[in-house]
Design a protein around this motif. Structure first.
Motif, mmCIF file in Angstrom:
data_model
loop_
_atom_site.group_PDB
_atom_site.id
_atom_site.type_symbol
_atom_site.label_atom_id
_atom_site.label_comp_id
_atom_site.label_asym_id
_atom_site.label_seq_id
_atom_site.Cartn_x
_atom_site.Cartn_y
_atom_site.Cartn_z
ATOM 1 N N GLU A 119 9.625 -13.989 -42.786
ATOM 2 C CA GLU A 119 10.226 -14.854 -41.781
ATOM 3 C C GLU A 119 11.610 -14.354 -41.388
ATOM 4 O OE1 GLU A 119 11.373 -17.782 -39.177
ATOM 5 O OE2 GLU A 119 9.371 -17.226 -39.854
ATOM 6 N N ASN A 120 12.412 -13.960 -42.373
ATOM 7 C CA ASN A 120 13.758 -13.466 -42.082
ATOM 8 C C ASN A 120 13.745 -12.168 -41.291
ATOM 9 O OD1 ASN A 120 15.346 -15.505 -43.290
ATOM 10 N ND2 ASN A 120 15.018 -14.623 -45.319
ATOM 11 N N ASN A 130 25.305 -8.347 -34.062
ATOM 12 C CA ASN A 130 23.880 -8.166 -33.783
ATOM 13 C C ASN A 130 23.011 -8.459 -35.003
ATOM 14 O OD1 ASN A 130 21.738 -7.477 -32.016
ATOM 15 N ND2 ASN A 130 21.668 -5.393 -32.818
ATOM 16 N N ASN A 131 23.605 -8.981 -36.073
ATOM 17 C CA ASN A 131 22.955 -9.302 -37.348
ATOM 18 C C ASN A 131 22.053 -8.175 -37.868
ATOM 19 O OD1 ASN A 131 21.196 -11.301 -35.273
ATOM 20 N ND2 ASN A 131 19.878 -10.218 -36.722
ATOM 21 N N LYS A 132 22.545 -6.942 -37.760
ATOM 22 C CA LYS A 132 21.817 -5.787 -38.276
ATOM 23 C C LYS A 132 22.747 -4.969 -39.173
ATOM 24 C CE LYS A 132 18.240 -6.530 -35.519
ATOM 25 N NZ LYS A 132 16.916 -6.967 -36.031
ATOM 26 N N ALA A 150 10.797 -16.336 -36.516
ATOM 27 C CA ALA A 150 11.648 -17.024 -35.554
ATOM 28 C C ALA A 150 13.119 -17.025 -35.961
ATOM 29 C CB ALA A 150 11.159 -18.460 -35.378
ATOM 30 N N THR A 151 13.407 -16.856 -37.253
ATOM 31 C CA THR A 151 14.799 -16.834 -37.704
ATOM 32 C C THR A 151 15.601 -15.773 -36.985
ATOM 33 O OG1 THR A 151 14.087 -17.605 -39.878
ATOM 34 C CG2 THR A 151 16.277 -16.657 -39.745
ATOM 35 N N GLN A 152 14.948 -14.645 -36.665
ATOM 36 C CA GLN A 152 15.637 -13.554 -35.960
ATOM 37 C C GLN A 152 16.169 -13.995 -34.607
ATOM 38 O OE1 GLN A 152 16.492 -10.356 -36.230
ATOM 39 N NE2 GLN A 152 15.709 -9.876 -38.252
ATOM 40 N N TYR A 153 15.540 -14.980 -34.007
ATOM 41 C CA TYR A 153 15.800 -15.272 -32.594
ATOM 42 C C TYR A 153 16.596 -16.550 -32.379
ATOM 43 C CZ TYR A 153 12.151 -11.841 -32.774
ATOM 44 O OH TYR A 153 11.433 -10.717 -33.088
ATOM 45 N N GLN A 154 17.036 -17.162 -33.465
ATOM 46 C CA GLN A 154 17.872 -18.350 -33.340
ATOM 47 C C GLN A 154 19.248 -17.983 -32.794
ATOM 48 O OE1 GLN A 154 18.012 -20.111 -37.234
ATOM 49 N NE2 GLN A 154 15.801 -20.487 -37.307
ATOM 50 N N ARG A 155 19.788 -18.847 -31.963
ATOM 51 C CA ARG A 155 21.150 -18.638 -31.462
ATOM 52 C C ARG A 155 22.144 -18.947 -32.575
ATOM 53 N NH1 ARG A 155 22.516 -20.907 -25.613
ATOM 54 N NH2 ARG A 155 24.303 -19.585 -26.116
ATOM 55 N N ARG A 156 23.178 -18.108 -32.664
ATOM 56 C CA ARG A 156 24.195 -18.303 -33.697
ATOM 57 C C ARG A 156 25.573 -18.200 -33.063
ATOM 58 N NH1 ARG A 156 19.923 -15.742 -36.058
ATOM 59 N NH2 ARG A 156 19.180 -16.736 -37.961
#
Length: 230
Positions: free
Chosen positions: A219-220, A49-51, A224-230
């Protein structure tokens, strides 16, 4: 040994405090969320969840390594591992669990939104500020009423519910709160703040955190960086 991946935020502080209270050995890996470290592939394998926070325990269940993300899950895991700060009896245990869920579902998200719209939003949106300030005051009132009848958030004893709530109240000024309106909660807050393990936990990574002032960090964290698919 537990490896803690974290940063000096309220959710990170929960686990820092818990590790200090339990006396478990741990090593800290800073995850600079302003610099975007939470999006690195190595971290995403631990925390999809990148948290922050996340942990790796080499001595997990059955002696096998385990990785965990989500601060509430980590608190429960550490309480189970050590037999500390979560009662064994069903009635007391569920009392703690309901207040832990109260923090996870209410205090954290609502105070986080309140803080964002009051401090970080690029434009002041009156409706959003009022909505989340009102909800913050409502939640503070819920806790104040509980602490009028109880020494701690979930009952007579200190528990993971107290650990979960405490860091979220440290920026009360920025949440539009006047402590004079919540005397029972303020007395509890001061008692928790005076615990040596809490003070040690709050100091973890505190020297690395910087104010969010530059565009890259914003930004980080918010862009929008938060919502990029990875």
């Amino acid at each position: 040994m537990i490896t803690l991946y974290s940063w000096a935020t309220p959710n990170g502080h929960k686990v820092h405090i818990m590790l200090e209270e339990c006396g478990l050995p741990y090593a800290v890996v800073p995850v600079d969320i302003g610099a975007g470290a939470q999006f690195q592939p190595d971290f995403l394998r631990i925390s999809p969840n990148n948290k922050i926070p996340a942990i790796v325990d080499t001595d997990g269940p059955d002696g096998q390594p385990v990785t965990l993300f989500e601060s509430g899950a980590i608190l429960l895991y550490l309480a189970g591992k050590t037999g500390q700060l979560l009662p064994e009896g069903d009635r007391a245990r569920y009392a703690v669990l309901q207040w832990l869920m109260f923090q996870m579902g209410g205090v954290g998200p609502m105070l986080g939104q309140n803080h964002h719209f009051r401090q970080y939003a690029p434009e002041k949106i009156g409706y959003a500020v009022q909505r989340y300030t009102d909800e913050a005051r409502r939640l503070y009132g819920v806790m104040d009423r509980q602490l009028a009848e109880s020494a701690h958030i979930a009952g007579p004893d200190y528990s993971i519910a107290d650990i979960a709530v405490f860091p979220w109240l440290r920026n009360w000024q920025n949440q539009g709160i006047a402590w004079a309106d919540y005397p029972h909660l303020k007395a509890w807050f001061d008692r928790i703040a005076g615990r040596p393990a809490v003070q040690r936990g709050m100091a973890v990574l505190a020297d690395l955190r910087k104010p969010i002032t530059d565009g890259k960090a914003r930004e980080n964290l918010f862009g929008a960086t938060q919502y990029q698919r990875r």
